[in-house]
Enzyme design. Sequence first.
Site, PDB file in Angstrom:
ATOM      1  N   GLU A 170     -33.475  12.460 -18.254  1.00  0.00           N
ATOM      2  CA  GLU A 170     -34.004  10.991 -18.329  1.00  0.00           C
ATOM      3  C   GLU A 170     -34.902  10.532 -19.979  1.00  0.00           C
ATOM      4  O   GLU A 170     -36.075  10.749 -19.745  1.00  0.00           O
ATOM      5  CB  GLU A 170     -34.890  10.762 -17.280  1.00  0.00           C
ATOM      6  CG  GLU A 170     -34.430  10.855 -15.800  1.00  0.00           C
ATOM      7  CD  GLU A 170     -35.076  10.156 -14.785  1.00  0.00           C
ATOM      8  OE1 GLU A 170     -36.295   9.939 -14.872  1.00  0.00           O
ATOM      9  OE2 GLU A 170     -34.249   9.841 -13.739  1.00  0.00           O
ATOM     10  N   GLU A 358     -29.061  12.678  -9.940  1.00  0.00           N
ATOM     11  CA  GLU A 358     -30.115  12.284  -8.904  1.00  0.00           C
ATOM     12  C   GLU A 358     -30.038  10.914  -8.434  1.00  0.00           C
ATOM     13  O   GLU A 358     -29.459  10.011  -8.949  1.00  0.00           O
ATOM     14  CB  GLU A 358     -31.456  12.107  -9.781  1.00  0.00           C
ATOM     15  CG  GLU A 358     -31.986  13.250 -10.333  1.00  0.00           C
ATOM     16  CD  GLU A 358     -33.423  13.177 -10.946  1.00  0.00           C
ATOM     17  OE1 GLU A 358     -33.907  12.327 -10.623  1.00  0.00           O
ATOM     18  OE2 GLU A 358     -33.747  13.903 -11.674  1.00  0.00           O
TER      19      GLU A 358
HETATM   20  C1  PNW Z   1     -36.864  10.666 -11.714  1.00  0.00           C
HETATM   21  N1  PNW Z   1     -38.971   4.617 -12.653  1.00  0.00           N
HETATM   22  O1  PNW Z   1     -37.975  10.150 -12.306  1.00  0.00           O
HETATM   23  C2  PNW Z   1     -37.034  12.150 -12.179  1.00  0.00           C
HETATM   24  O2  PNW Z   1     -35.818  12.762 -12.793  1.00  0.00           O
HETATM   25  C3  PNW Z   1     -37.593  13.063 -10.959  1.00  0.00           C
HETATM   26  O3  PNW Z   1     -38.141  14.360 -11.894  1.00  0.00           O
HETATM   27  C4  PNW Z   1     -38.485  12.359 -10.294  1.00  0.00           C
HETATM   28  O4  PNW Z   1     -39.062  13.189  -9.245  1.00  0.00           O
HETATM   29  C5  PNW Z   1     -37.525  11.200  -9.452  1.00  0.00           C
HETATM   30  O5  PNW Z   1     -36.826  10.548 -10.485  1.00  0.00           O
HETATM   31  C6  PNW Z   1     -38.319  10.447  -8.500  1.00  0.00           C
HETATM   32  O6  PNW Z   1     -39.230   9.606  -9.214  1.00  0.00           O
HETATM   33  C7  PNW Z   1     -38.020   8.885 -12.326  1.00  0.00           C
HETATM   34  O7  PNW Z   1     -40.396   4.475 -12.841  1.00  0.00           O
HETATM   35  C8  PNW Z   1     -39.389   8.412 -12.507  1.00  0.00           C
HETATM   36  O8  PNW Z   1     -38.186   3.905 -12.622  1.00  0.00           O
HETATM   37  C9  PNW Z   1     -39.842   7.156 -12.655  1.00  0.00           C
HETATM   38  C10 PNW Z   1     -38.811   6.089 -12.687  1.00  0.00           C
HETATM   39  C11 PNW Z   1     -37.511   6.465 -12.584  1.00  0.00           C
HETATM   40  C12 PNW Z   1     -37.173   7.664 -12.262  1.00  0.00           C
END
Ligand code: PNW
Length: 451
Positions: A170, A358
């Site tokens: 990401e 994911e």
């Molecule tokens: C992902 N947003 O993070 C990460 O790859 C993981 O480590 C995390 O635990 C998972 O998704 C759940 O959050 C994100 O704000 C964090 O859009 C924030 C966002 C998207 C993905």
Amino acid sequence: RVAVAAAEDRTFPNDFRWGCATASYQIEGAASEDGRGRTNWDVFSHTPGKVANGDTGDVACDSYHRHAEDTALLKGLGANSYRFSVAWSRIFPEGRGRPNQKGVDHYNRVIDELLAAGVEPYVTLFHWDLPAALPGGWQNRDTALAFADYAGFMAGKLSDRVRSFMTVNELRCFTDLGHLQGIHAPGLKLAPAQANQVRHHGVLAHGLGVQAIRAGGRAGTQVGLADNPTVFAPVIETPEHVSAARKAFRDRNGMFLTAVMEGRYIDSYLAEAGADAPTVKFGDMAAIGSPLDFVALNIYAPEWVRADAGPSGYAVVPHIGSSPRMASPWLVVGPEAAYWGVRHVGDLWQPGTLYISENGASADDPMTDGRVDDADRVMYLRNYLGQFHRAIAEGYPLHGYFLWSLLDNFEWADGYGKRFGIHHVDFATQKRTPKLSAAWYREVIRQNRLV
Ligand code: PNW
């Protein structure tokens, strides 16, 4: 007859990869054991006021010690794959220099155990836990070079047993959430020019990492990244709105996935950045655009889009109070994001192989009589999986799905307050309990079909 045909429709390809995903800082704990170096997230989570409830990843799910139990959970699901990340600072405590054999030994044990359980490891090399000793972190170009050295080293150590490597997880999250919004480590709110430079170092780390993995890994090693492009989904699925959504997808991801797939910064991004555009050295863009063996996508919330008469040709339709959400405020539910994420990437860049690295959801998960009946998470997963299936049925080369997450874990700035696991973790005792969603996923995997 009709019912049988419909059921067959929901079958996945024979060799489909079914897995779960996790990340080192979120599950391992053992933050100062066996020579692990400090990371940006250790610093950030130990700074008062940064993480909900003052939570840290010091112990997390204690998976550093309980990996055998976690492998057994995967086996219990019937999963044939597992995506996890290596903690850079276990391998190079200072980010570079002398490797720490105890760190390598740990991942060797994890991998051997997975293989013995019939589970294929998919290894992410950077899932946000950056060695704190690297001066300037991602603001310093040298961090991209250090990442490449580490990535090549790991490919050399693991590629006899690990076929697939993902460079980074990401791009937008570890650059922007950490350096623009300031809500993730290192908690900075940089000016646009500096933030764009951080983004450039992020995509450069990926590109140099790809080259280093190819140089350091054995022939046939598969290299990609796990990215979370913002997924623009057309509210109305007609050609006019679909092409508006595709344009939004390419433009708005111009500093990340678009750069990786096209090996250049597209004009719309450069025009928007203007004088704040990043400084790019000769050779950077070629590295960033290094050919990939696969593209992996983390897909959660949609951005809804419609065609518009203005110069961009599209308008983003904002989420509002009545937009359905899971337990995290950002996690707006839009199963069509699953289909459109795959389709846009497929249409724009024709990758040979795609994975979903994911997809998952936070839920309240009350435990009653020792059970967590997370029907809301099952609803979410089933609808998203249905839209991934739709993309496969149309011929997009989606080869696997990694559910986030195997376990409840340290959910970054939300600490342990948000649960994404299909196994419940009691953080006081470290007891793992399968939720109803685990039973559901097990059945999907067993039948290789959406149930
Ligand atoms: C992902 N947003 O993070 C990460 O790859 C993981 O480590 C995390 O635990 C998972 O998704 C759940 O959050 C994100 O704000 C964090 O859009 C924030 C966002 C998207 C993905």
